[in-house]
Scaffold this motif. Structure first.
Motif, PDB file in Angstrom:
ATOM      1  N   GLU A  14       0.843  -1.192   0.000  1.00 19.10           N
ATOM      2  CA  GLU A  14       0.000   0.000   0.000  1.00 19.10           C
ATOM      3  C   GLU A  14       0.873   1.235   0.000  1.00 19.10           C
ATOM      4  OE1 GLU A  14      -2.428  -0.457   3.488  1.00 19.10           O
ATOM      5  OE2 GLU A  14      -3.222  -2.315   2.624  1.00 19.10           O
ATOM      6  N   VAL A  15       0.359   2.312  -0.571  1.00 21.57           N
ATOM      7  CA  VAL A  15       1.021   3.606  -0.428  1.00 21.57           C
ATOM      8  C   VAL A  15      -0.053   4.585   0.025  1.00 21.57           C
ATOM      9  CG1 VAL A  15       2.447   5.393  -1.506  1.00 21.57           C
ATOM     10  CG2 VAL A  15       2.545   3.054  -2.391  1.00 21.57           C
ATOM     11  N   GLY A  16       0.162   5.203   1.178  1.00 26.91           N
ATOM     12  CA  GLY A  16      -0.830   6.130   1.728  1.00 26.91           C
ATOM     13  C   GLY A  16      -0.650   7.535   1.173  1.00 26.91           C
ATOM     14  N   ARG A  17      -1.643   8.368   1.363  1.00 27.97           N
ATOM     15  CA  ARG A  17      -1.551   9.778   0.977  1.00 27.97           C
ATOM     16  C   ARG A  17      -0.374  10.406   1.725  1.00 27.97           C
ATOM     17  NH1 ARG A  17      -6.136  12.182  -1.231  1.00 27.97           N
ATOM     18  NH2 ARG A  17      -7.439  10.542  -0.399  1.00 27.97           N
ATOM     19  N   GLY A  18       0.452  11.129   1.007  1.00 26.54           N
ATOM     20  CA  GLY A  18       1.587  11.782   1.661  1.00 26.54           C
ATOM     21  C   GLY A  18       2.687  10.815   2.081  1.00 26.54           C
ATOM     22  N   GLU A  19       2.608   9.574   1.617  1.00 31.26           N
ATOM     23  CA  GLU A  19       3.625   8.598   2.008  1.00 31.26           C
ATOM     24  C   GLU A  19       4.638   8.393   0.879  1.00 31.26           C
ATOM     25  OE1 GLU A  19       3.776   4.422   4.490  1.00 31.26           O
ATOM     26  OE2 GLU A  19       2.333   4.567   2.868  1.00 31.26           O
ATOM     27  N   PHE A  20       5.895   8.220   1.263  1.00 27.81           N
ATOM     28  CA  PHE A  20       6.978   8.049   0.295  1.00 27.81           C
ATOM     29  C   PHE A  20       7.507   6.629   0.498  1.00 27.81           C
ATOM     30  CE2 PHE A  20      11.015   9.065  -1.760  1.00 27.81           C
ATOM     31  CZ  PHE A  20      10.715  10.145  -2.578  1.00 27.81           C
ATOM     32  N   VAL A  21       7.140   5.747  -0.416  1.00 28.46           N
ATOM     33  CA  VAL A  21       7.483   4.330  -0.242  1.00 28.46           C
ATOM     34  C   VAL A  21       8.563   3.931  -1.241  1.00 28.46           C
ATOM     35  CG1 VAL A  21       6.588   1.966  -0.374  1.00 28.46           C
ATOM     36  CG2 VAL A  21       5.215   3.756   0.678  1.00 28.46           C
ATOM     37  N   GLY A  22       9.593   3.299  -0.767  1.00 28.95           N
ATOM     38  CA  GLY A  22      10.694   2.869  -1.624  1.00 28.95           C
ATOM     39  C   GLY A  22      10.527   1.424  -2.052  1.00 28.95           C
ATOM     40  N   LEU A  23      10.712   1.160  -3.346  1.00 34.99           N
ATOM     41  CA  LEU A  23      10.734  -0.212  -3.847  1.00 34.99           C
ATOM     42  C   LEU A  23      12.173  -0.458  -4.282  1.00 34.99           C
ATOM     43  CD1 LEU A  23       9.120  -2.749  -4.684  1.00 34.99           C
ATOM     44  CD2 LEU A  23       8.615  -1.636  -6.859  1.00 34.99           C
ATOM     45  N   VAL A  24      12.838  -1.373  -3.565  1.00 38.34           N
ATOM     46  CA  VAL A  24      14.282  -1.511  -3.709  1.00 38.34           C
ATOM     47  C   VAL A  24      14.649  -2.924  -4.150  1.00 38.34           C
ATOM     48  CG1 VAL A  24      16.476  -1.252  -2.476  1.00 38.34           C
ATOM     49  CG2 VAL A  24      14.502   0.063  -1.734  1.00 38.34           C
ATOM     50  N   GLY A  25      15.605  -3.035  -5.053  1.00 40.69           N
ATOM     51  CA  GLY A  25      16.090  -4.369  -5.428  1.00 40.69           C
ATOM     52  C   GLY A  25      17.091  -4.266  -6.555  1.00 40.69           C
ATOM     53  N   GLU A  26      17.792  -5.374  -6.803  1.00 42.41           N
ATOM     54  CA  GLU A  26      18.796  -5.382  -7.874  1.00 42.41           C
ATOM     55  C   GLU A  26      18.124  -5.383  -9.241  1.00 42.41           C
ATOM     56  OE1 GLU A  26      22.470  -8.137  -6.612  1.00 42.41           O
ATOM     57  OE2 GLU A  26      20.551  -8.883  -5.913  1.00 42.41           O
ATOM     58  N   ILE A  43       9.909   0.953   3.288  1.00 45.75           N
ATOM     59  CA  ILE A  43      10.673   0.295   2.220  1.00 45.75           C
ATOM     60  C   ILE A  43      10.085  -1.080   1.923  1.00 45.75           C
ATOM     61  CG2 ILE A  43      12.906  -0.802   1.714  1.00 45.75           C
ATOM     62  CD1 ILE A  43      14.302   1.385   3.097  1.00 45.75           C
ATOM     63  N   LEU A  44      10.043  -1.409   0.635  1.00 41.93           N
ATOM     64  CA  LEU A  44       9.694  -2.759   0.184  1.00 41.93           C
ATOM     65  C   LEU A  44      10.926  -3.281  -0.539  1.00 41.93           C
ATOM     66  CD1 LEU A  44       6.451  -1.603  -1.658  1.00 41.93           C
ATOM     67  CD2 LEU A  44       6.519  -2.554   0.654  1.00 41.93           C
ATOM     68  N   VAL A  45      11.423  -4.422  -0.117  1.00 40.41           N
ATOM     69  CA  VAL A  45      12.609  -4.983  -0.772  1.00 40.41           C
ATOM     70  C   VAL A  45      12.147  -6.092  -1.704  1.00 40.41           C
ATOM     71  CG1 VAL A  45      14.833  -6.107  -0.437  1.00 40.41           C
ATOM     72  CG2 VAL A  45      14.013  -4.459   1.255  1.00 40.41           C
ATOM     73  N   MET A  46      12.566  -5.994  -2.959  1.00 43.28           N
ATOM     74  CA  MET A  46      12.079  -6.933  -3.956  1.00 43.28           C
ATOM     75  C   MET A  46      13.212  -7.817  -4.462  1.00 43.28           C
ATOM     76  SD  MET A  46       9.623  -5.834  -7.033  1.00 43.28           S
ATOM     77  CE  MET A  46       8.510  -7.072  -7.672  1.00 43.28           C
ATOM     78  N   TYR A  47      12.921  -9.088  -4.624  1.00 42.70           N
ATOM     79  CA  TYR A  47      13.900  -9.997  -5.223  1.00 42.70           C
ATOM     80  C   TYR A  47      13.163 -10.988  -6.115  1.00 42.70           C
ATOM     81  CZ  TYR A  47      17.834 -13.061  -5.947  1.00 42.70           C
ATOM     82  OH  TYR A  47      18.833 -13.783  -6.550  1.00 42.70           O
ATOM     83  N   ALA A  48      13.610 -11.131  -7.340  1.00 47.97           N
ATOM     84  CA  ALA A  48      13.033 -12.092  -8.288  1.00 47.97           C
ATOM     85  C   ALA A  48      11.507 -12.036  -8.339  1.00 47.97           C
ATOM     86  CB  ALA A  48      13.521 -13.506  -7.959  1.00 47.97           C
ATOM     87  N   GLY A  49      10.982 -10.811  -8.427  1.00 45.29           N
ATOM     88  CA  GLY A  49       9.542 -10.658  -8.630  1.00 45.29           C
ATOM     89  C   GLY A  49       8.708 -10.727  -7.368  1.00 45.29           C
ATOM     90  N   LYS A  50       9.367 -10.876  -6.204  1.00 47.72           N
ATOM     91  CA  LYS A  50       8.617 -10.979  -4.942  1.00 47.72           C
ATOM     92  C   LYS A  50       9.092  -9.931  -3.954  1.00 47.72           C
ATOM     93  CE  LYS A  50       6.756 -15.496  -4.319  1.00 47.72           C
ATOM     94  NZ  LYS A  50       5.499 -15.205  -3.694  1.00 47.72           N
ATOM     95  N   PRO A  76      17.865 -12.323   4.709  1.00 46.51           N
ATOM     96  CA  PRO A  76      19.283 -12.363   4.327  1.00 46.51           C
ATOM     97  C   PRO A  76      19.588 -11.521   3.085  1.00 46.51           C
ATOM     98  CG  PRO A  76      18.535 -14.560   4.881  1.00 46.51           C
ATOM     99  CD  PRO A  76      17.309 -13.679   4.897  1.00 46.51           C
ATOM    100  N   TYR A  77      18.614 -11.375   2.174  1.00 46.91           N
ATOM    101  CA  TYR A  77      18.865 -10.582   0.963  1.00 46.91           C
ATOM    102  C   TYR A  77      19.066  -9.104   1.320  1.00 46.91           C
ATOM    103  CZ  TYR A  77      18.238  -8.273  -3.494  1.00 46.91           C
ATOM    104  OH  TYR A  77      18.422  -7.472  -4.585  1.00 46.91           O
ATOM    105  N   THR A  78      18.174  -8.577   2.148  1.00 51.73           N
ATOM    106  CA  THR A  78      18.289  -7.173   2.564  1.00 51.73           C
ATOM    107  C   THR A  78      19.619  -6.957   3.285  1.00 51.73           C
ATOM    108  OG1 THR A  78      15.937  -7.396   3.040  1.00 51.73           O
ATOM    109  CG2 THR A  78      16.968  -5.312   3.622  1.00 51.73           C
TER     110      THR A  78
END
Ligand SMILES: Nc1ncnc2c1ncn2[C@@H]1O[C@H](COP(=O)(O)OP(=O)(O)OP(=O)(O)O)[C@@H](O)[C@H]1O
Ligand SMILES: [Mg+2]
Length: 322
Positions: free
Chosen positions: A27-39, A220-227, A244-246
């Protein structure tokens, strides 16, 4: 503002459909800054594009997707055009690839306004104001320039001004600073943060830089291989990792300040969702792997208050990761 549930994006591959984004929920709320992070290849851009259904030909999208109550997957062609033109905005890593070199800056910004029936004169005035808002010192001159007369940093400011012209509810920024030098990166980031504050904008900020994300994002949302493999408040994820990935991502990067410890690259190479093995997709690169990790698909689950992890062994190994 934005609610994504079990979203899967599949692409045709060798006669089958294979998932590049696999049951992603956030989810991303109003006024929220959400990071989607991954290789590279983890599916960040595909996730971003799926939010406005801007996917490659032949792609299949499943799940549920709501923007402030609108069911985005149920939108008609016109509804979708409206969503893309007025309610969401996207900025990209390479602004030059997304502008028409024959259009002046003010045309880029005022075109969407003109489509809303705003007069040429007023649209230009709004464009000048927006250029001022994104920190351009001589907005009149900038407005009359062509893209190739501007530096990459200036052009990215123009793109942000253009994105804001329609007053979107959701801003998707796909690696907006990756192609810029460090000083310009900092300037662009501070513009984005100001926008979030002043306009109460919901922002999905995509980056491969976990440390940057931990400084600028709320969550933050950490993404790896589509998940998504880990999520939580940015400062908490930085302070303590529950996957362990993060943990590997942070150890592989020199710290912004403080003493330098030995850098340890994550062994092996990243895979995309297309090539993910069954079970935990990170298992082949993980130092804590056990046979159970490779058996069944592993869901994100609570690891601590406000924190989720998709590691089956997290309770056992949390202290080692700390
Ligand atoms: N148009 C396309 N057709 C087929 N496969 C694609 C297409 N675009 C991306 N892919 C594949 O989908 C997977 C995810 O790509 P995506 O662009 O979302 O990754 P990303 O996390 O944004 O990576 P990067 O950090 O390099 O931008 C990759 O394996 C990529 O090769
Ligand atoms: Mg990308």
């Amino acid at each position: 503002m934005l609610q994504v549930r079990d979203m899967t994006v599949k692409l045709p591959r060798d006669g089958n459909m294979a998932a590049v984004v696999n049951e992603v929920s956030f989810e991303v709320g109003r006024g929220e800054f959400v990071g989607l992070v991954g290789e590279s290849g983890s599916g960040k851009s595909m996730t971003a594009r799926s939010l406005i259904r801007l996917l490659p030909r032949g792609a299949e999208q499943r799940g549920s997707l709501e923007l402030d109550g609108t069911d985005v997957l149920a939108l008609s062609r016109t509804g979708l055009r409206d969503l893309r033109a007025t309610r969401t905005a996207m900025i990209f890593q390479d602004p030059r690839a997304h502008v028409d070199p024959l259009w002046r800056v003010h045309d880029h910004i005022s075109e969407p306004l003109r489509q809303q029936g705003i007069s040429r004169r007023e649209a230009r005035q709004r464009a000048i104001q927006l250029l001022t808002d994104v920190g351009i010192a001589d907005p009149e001159r900038c407005a009359d320039s062509y893209p190739d007369q501007l530096s990459g940093g200036m052009l990215q400011r123009v793109m942000i001004a253009g994105a804001l012209a329609v007053e979107p509810e959701l801003l998707i920024a796909d690696e907006p600073t990756t192609a810029l030098d460090v000083t310009t990166q900092v300037e662009i980031m501070s513009i984005l943060m100001e926008l979030k504050r002043d306009r109460d904008l919901a922002t999905l900020f995509i980056t491969h830089d976990l440390e940057l994300a931990s400084v600028v994002c709320d969550r933050i949302l950490v993404m790896y291989a589509g998940k998504i493999v880990e999520s939580g408040a940015a400062a908490d994820v930085f302070a303590r990792q529950f996957h362990p990935y993060t943990h590997g991502l942070l150890r592989a990067r020199p710290p912004l300040s403080g003493p330098r410890s030995k850098l340890e690259a994550i062994p092996g190479t990243p895979v995309s969702g297309l090539d993910a093995p069954p079970g935990c997709p990170f298992a082949p690169r993980c130092s804590w792997v056990k046979p159970e990790c490779e058996r069944a698909s592993i869901e994100l689950r609570p690891a601590a208050p406000g924190r989720e992890s998709a590691c089956v062994r997290i309770e056992e190994i949390a202290d080692e990761l700390d």
